[in-house]
Write an enzyme that holds these catalytic residues in place. Sequence first.
Site, PDB file in Angstrom:
ATOM      1  CE  LYS A 181      47.804  -5.775   8.990  1.00 33.86           C
ATOM      2  NZ  LYS A 181      48.690  -6.880   8.531  1.00 33.86           N
ATOM      3  NE  ARG A 205      43.879 -10.657  11.453  1.00 35.98           N
ATOM      4  CZ  ARG A 205      44.868  -9.841  11.752  1.00 35.98           C
ATOM      5  NH1 ARG A 205      44.645  -8.617  12.148  1.00 35.98           N
ATOM      6  NH2 ARG A 205      46.101 -10.259  11.647  1.00 35.98           N
ATOM      7  NE  ARG A 251      56.733  -9.227  13.509  1.00 37.80           N
ATOM      8  CZ  ARG A 251      55.455  -9.091  13.168  1.00 37.80           C
ATOM      9  NH1 ARG A 251      55.005  -7.940  12.713  1.00 37.80           N
ATOM     10  NH2 ARG A 251      54.622 -10.091  13.281  1.00 37.80           N
ATOM     11  NE  ARG A 253      53.302 -10.371  16.651  1.00 39.96           N
ATOM     12  CZ  ARG A 253      52.554  -9.840  15.684  1.00 39.96           C
ATOM     13  NH1 ARG A 253      52.721  -8.570  15.346  1.00 39.96           N
ATOM     14  NH2 ARG A 253      51.650 -10.560  15.068  1.00 39.96           N
ATOM     15  NE  ARG A 304      45.292 -22.702  10.273  1.00 37.74           N
ATOM     16  CZ  ARG A 304      44.369 -22.727   9.314  1.00 37.74           C
ATOM     17  NH1 ARG A 304      44.711 -22.824   8.047  1.00 37.74           N
ATOM     18  NH2 ARG A 304      43.092 -22.643   9.608  1.00 37.74           N
TER      19      ARG A 304
END
Length: 191
Positions: A14, A89, A128, A134, A145
Amino acid sequence: MFNLILFGPPGSGKGTQSDKLVEEYGLVHLSTGNLLRREIADQTDLGIEAKKYIDKGQLVPDEVVIGMVDAYFDQHKGAKGFLFDGYPRTVAQAAALDELLEKKGTTIRLVLFLQVDEEELIRRLVHRGKTSGRSDDTDEKVQRRRQEVYREETLPVADYYSKAGKVVNIQGMGSVEDIFQSLCSAIQEKM
Ligand code: AP5
Ligand code: MG
């Protein structure tokens, strides 16, 4: 206004595709993930609260995110349209977005749904995680999860928009450029 949602599981591309699409179509990019990471970096009360959820791979409570989106929307008066990335979401968020857009006299025109296998998603996110910094990327357990939470809480959002006939499925595996071309074709058909 031309508003669209780029929908798909964590790691489906995205963010990658949003950057290209906003440039191509002159839309405002609204990524709730990016907005939340900004709040965390600035150590705001909202950010400190949100981090607790993000680090566990859980969703930040609806009221927090909905308030943030409303504010961002109002900061971008005169936009040609919005590209929503990672929002809505939950079905509650989708209903809140409908309400907001209706108040502004506009609507969601299109939901582009990136289709990617789960093992490929985990592979991408673990990769990534080596460079992104992150905090929700580094632990594979958190990654899994996030995929579970996606299936339970976010996938129903696709049904919500399917009922309104707004969803177009896009093959999300392959080269970034090929996927971008598929997305552009679907947008062109609606514009
Ligand atoms: P958010 O930041 O939205 O993360 P996400 O949806 O989990 O998705 P990602 O950003 O991980 O993946 P992406 O689909 O953008 O893929 P990307 O382009 O990076 O949310 C993070 C957290 O914030 C949530 O878990 C939640 O806690 C909270 N949150 C956010 N919004 C919320 C909301 N509305 N309500 C409640 N809580 C919320 O690509 C992934 C990787 O793959 C990259 O390394 C990329 O380079 C690579 N890649 C991309 N395309 C390809 C390709 N075609 N082939 C190979 N690799 C590719
Ligand atoms: Mg993203």
